[in-house]
Each structure stands twice: as structure tokens, then as C-alpha cells.
Design an enzyme around this catalytic site. Structure first.
Site, PDB file in Angstrom:
ATOM      1  N   ASN A   9       0.861  -1.180   0.000  1.00  0.00           N
ATOM      2  CA  ASN A   9       0.000   0.000   0.000  1.00  0.00           C
ATOM      3  C   ASN A   9       0.895   1.226   0.000  1.00  0.00           C
ATOM      4  OD1 ASN A   9      -1.812   2.032   0.434  1.00  0.00           O
ATOM      5  ND2 ASN A   9      -2.476   1.350   2.470  1.00  0.00           N
ATOM      6  N   TRP A  10       0.971   1.870  -1.152  1.00  0.00           N
ATOM      7  CA  TRP A  10       1.865   3.038  -1.262  1.00  0.00           C
ATOM      8  C   TRP A  10       1.253   4.304  -0.676  1.00  0.00           C
ATOM      9  CZ3 TRP A  10       5.170   3.394  -6.373  1.00  0.00           C
ATOM     10  CH2 TRP A  10       6.158   2.404  -6.339  1.00  0.00           C
ATOM     11  N   LYS A  11      -0.027   4.250  -0.324  1.00  0.00           N
ATOM     12  CA  LYS A  11      -0.707   5.434   0.234  1.00  0.00           C
ATOM     13  C   LYS A  11      -0.485   6.629  -0.707  1.00  0.00           C
ATOM     14  CE  LYS A  11      -0.252   3.247   4.692  1.00  0.00           C
ATOM     15  NZ  LYS A  11      -0.141   3.348   6.129  1.00  0.00           N
ATOM     16  N   HIS A  96      -9.487   1.230   4.864  1.00  0.00           N
ATOM     17  CA  HIS A  96      -8.212   1.407   5.571  1.00  0.00           C
ATOM     18  C   HIS A  96      -8.428   2.377   6.726  1.00  0.00           C
ATOM     19  CE1 HIS A  96      -4.109   2.571   6.439  1.00  0.00           C
ATOM     20  NE2 HIS A  96      -3.739   1.465   5.827  1.00  0.00           N
ATOM     21  N   GLU A  98      -6.826   4.809   7.655  1.00  0.00           N
ATOM     22  CA  GLU A  98      -6.620   6.216   7.293  1.00  0.00           C
ATOM     23  C   GLU A  98      -7.853   6.788   6.593  1.00  0.00           C
ATOM     24  OE1 GLU A  98      -2.868   5.510   5.392  1.00  0.00           O
ATOM     25  OE2 GLU A  98      -1.997   5.113   7.355  1.00  0.00           O
ATOM     26  N   GLU A 166      -5.290  -4.832  10.572  1.00  0.00           N
ATOM     27  CA  GLU A 166      -4.275  -3.803  10.775  1.00  0.00           C
ATOM     28  C   GLU A 166      -4.590  -3.039  12.063  1.00  0.00           C
ATOM     29  OE1 GLU A 166      -2.275  -2.645   6.804  1.00  0.00           O
ATOM     30  OE2 GLU A 166      -4.008  -1.357   7.068  1.00  0.00           O
ATOM     31  N   GLY A 172       2.512   2.499  10.798  1.00  0.00           N
ATOM     32  CA  GLY A 172       3.491   3.575  10.659  1.00  0.00           C
ATOM     33  C   GLY A 172       4.202   3.953  11.947  1.00  0.00           C
ATOM     34  N   SER A 212       3.466  -1.946  10.372  1.00  0.00           N
ATOM     35  CA  SER A 212       4.915  -1.973  10.655  1.00  0.00           C
ATOM     36  C   SER A 212       5.595  -3.302  10.285  1.00  0.00           C
ATOM     37  CB  SER A 212       5.188  -1.608  12.122  1.00  0.00           C
ATOM     38  OG  SER A 212       4.779  -0.267  12.368  1.00  0.00           O
ATOM     39  N   GLY A 233       2.949  -1.022   4.302  1.00  0.00           N
ATOM     40  CA  GLY A 233       2.982   0.401   3.964  1.00  0.00           C
ATOM     41  C   GLY A 233       4.410   0.854   3.704  1.00  0.00           C
ATOM     42  N   GLY A 234       5.004   1.512   4.705  1.00  0.00           N
ATOM     43  CA  GLY A 234       6.324   2.150   4.552  1.00  0.00           C
ATOM     44  C   GLY A 234       7.384   1.274   3.891  1.00  0.00           C
TER      45      GLY A 234
HETATM   46  P1  13P Z   1       3.055   0.522   7.683  1.00  0.00           P
HETATM   47  O1  13P Z   1       3.578  -0.762   7.092  1.00  0.00           O
HETATM   48  O2  13P Z   1       3.788   1.738   7.192  1.00  0.00           O
HETATM   49  O3  13P Z   1       2.923   0.459   9.159  1.00  0.00           O
HETATM   50  O4  13P Z   1       1.563   0.714   7.114  1.00  0.00           O
HETATM   51  C1  13P Z   1       0.684  -0.354   7.200  1.00  0.00           C
HETATM   52  C2  13P Z   1      -0.504  -0.025   6.401  1.00  0.00           C
HETATM   53  O5  13P Z   1      -1.234   0.876   6.730  1.00  0.00           O
HETATM   54  C3  13P Z   1      -0.753  -0.828   5.204  1.00  0.00           C
HETATM   55  O6  13P Z   1      -2.033  -0.603   4.717  1.00  0.00           O
END
Ligand code: 13P
Length: 252
Positions: A9-11, A96, A98, A166, A172, A212, A233-234
Site C-alpha cells: 500500500n503506497w498510500k 483502511h 486512514e 491492521e 506507521g 509496521s 505500507g512504509g
Molecule cells: P506501515 O507498514 O507503514 O505500518 O503501514 C501499514 C498499512 O497501513 C498498510 O495498509
């Protein structure tokens, strides 16, 4: 057997110069048994789909990060499931945290989006997970149960919906639940799905862990019996780190 899935997930990250990160990774992981999915920002879906069609032997999939409940219409700034499909996506992340928190999305809306996604042959990845406060007050399983019941549509199992657990407090932050905590929640989700959809059909739904995930913690997480993959994510923004996570998933 459920095929293992490594989803990135590149957000709100990624520009056209990052196309190479995806084509390089697709090349490195050409023979992987793991299903690999990139969910970049909508602006990159079509260019990535084009770049991937030029590669032989890759099965990397592309997904969106959200879609509207309606097929089309006067919804400035939104994107429809059909548009995602039209530009090469086969998956879409829905609900998600977010979006739940930043855009006040409720379970009922997420369910409606998932129904629309399924109508246009997109596989929804429905995200659920408790806040830090919920975890502190021992409400994790109640919250996750409610989100599952209310945001996953009927018929989801037949169509191969994916659930991503999640925990909001792990996204994050570099913090992750203990392996026992991940096991407990995933086992609980699996039981709930079996009860709702029947054990044979319910078994088709894949369960991802997200929050994470990085190369250094991937292996023990993937050893959990109810974890079928990860939503990253990251670490997915760095092709070497994401590739190491895919390797860990493929070897556990
Ligand atoms: P991180 O891997 O950056 O914690 O993000 C997880 C995420 O929100 C994937 O959708």
C-alpha cells in the site's frame, strides 16, 4: 490451500519515476510463488499496468486504494470501481484506517463500496483493526467482530474477498503486536468467517496482517498459522525491503 499474498500500500506516495521500482521488483520476483500486489496512488495505476504488460512471466497485480459506492456520477474527486478496473486494477483496498479516521468512513459505507467493487470484478481487501485505546481496554475482539460483521458483504467468500487485520496503533509507528496477539486475532477472525460463511467457503478468504511489517519482523509473523500474507505500507516503498518481505513470505 490459500495462495499467500504480499500487498504493497503506497498510500499518497509515488511519482512516475518510481515505476522502475515496480518493474525491477517484478523482474526479481518473477518466479515467486507468492502473489504480489501493488496498490499505488490512482495516478500510477495505468502506467504501471502498461509497464508490466511489457514484462514476460510476471504475475504482479495492481490495485486501487479506495473506490466510490456508485458506478459513476457527480462525485468530484472520487474514483469508481469500473475506472480502476478499466485502467488495469484487479484489487482495491477498502476501509483502511486512514480512510475510516481521516474521512470518517463507517462500516456500512465500506460494505457498500465492497459490493460495488465485486460488481465490477475487483477483489476488495477490507481492512479492520482496533485503536490503541480499544486494545488497552481489552475491546480488540469486539471491535474486530463488529467491523467484520458490518463491513464484509454477504457472498464475499465465494468471490475471494481478502481481510487485512491492521491494528491502528501499529500502522506507521514501528510497533507491532506480539506474535501471540496476532495469532489470537487472526484465529478469532478465521472462526468468525467459518461460522458466517461455512467452514469450506469461509476458508477461501485470505487474512493479511498489516502494521509496521518489515524484513526484520516478517518471518515470525508469517509463521503464524492463520496469517496468509501482509499489507505493507512504509517498507513497500523500498523495493529491496519489499522483496525481502516477499522472500520471507515465500519461505515460511
Ligand atoms: P506501515 O507498514 O507503514 O505500518 O503501514 C501499514 C498499512 O497501513 C498498510 O495498509
Amino acid at each position: 490451500m490459500r495462495q499467500r499474498l504480499a500487498a504493497a500500500n503506497w498510500k499518497m506516495n509515488g511519482l512516475s519515476r518510481n515505476l522502475w521500482d515496480i518493474t525491477n521488483l517484478a523482474e526479481w520476483q518473477k518466479n515467486s510463488l507468492v502473489e504480489i500486489l501493488f496498490c499505488p496512488p490512482a495516478t500510477l495505476i495505468h502506467p504501471i499496468a502498461k509497464a508490466l504488460t511489457g514484462l514476460t512471466g510476471t504475475s504482479v497485480q495492481i490495485g486501487g486504494q479506495d473506490c466510490h459506492t456508485h458506478a459513476s456520477g457527480p462525485h468530484t474527486g472520487d474514483i469508481s470501481a469500473e475506472m480502476l478496473r478499466d485502467c488495469g486494477a484487479t484489487y482495491v483496498i477498502l476501509g483502511h484506517s486512514e480512510r475510516r479516521h481521516g474521512h470518517n468512513e463507517q462500516n456500512i459505507l465500506i460494505r457498500a463500496k465492497a459490493e460495488t467493487a465485486l460488481r465490477f470484478n475487483l477483489t476488495p481487501i477490507i481492512c479492520i483493526g482496533e485503536s490503541g485505546e480499544d486494545r488497552q481496554h481489552s475491546r480488540t475482539l469486539d471491535i474486530v467482530t463488529e467491523q467484520l460483521e458490518q463491513s464484509v458483504p454477504d457472498g464475499a467468500a465465494d468471490k475471494g474477498v481478502v481481510i487485512a487485520y491492521e491494528p491502528v496503533w501499529a500502522i506507521g509507528t514501528g510497533k507491532t503486536p506480539s506474535i501471540d496477539q496476532i495469532n489470537d486475532v487472526h484465529m478469532h477472525i478465521r472462526k468468525k468467517l467459518d461460522t458466517r460463511f461455512g467452514s469450506e467457503t469461509g476458508q477461501r478468504i485470505r487474512l493479511l496482517y498489516g502494521g509496521s511489517v518489515k524484513p526484520s519482523n516478517a518471518e515470525p509473523i508469517f509463521q503464524c498459522p492463520y496469517v496468509d500474507g501482509a499489507l505493507v505500507g512504509g517498507a513497500s516503498l523500498d523495493p529491496r525491503k519489499f522483496s525481502a518481505i516477499i522472500d520471507a513470505l515465500g519461505s515460511t
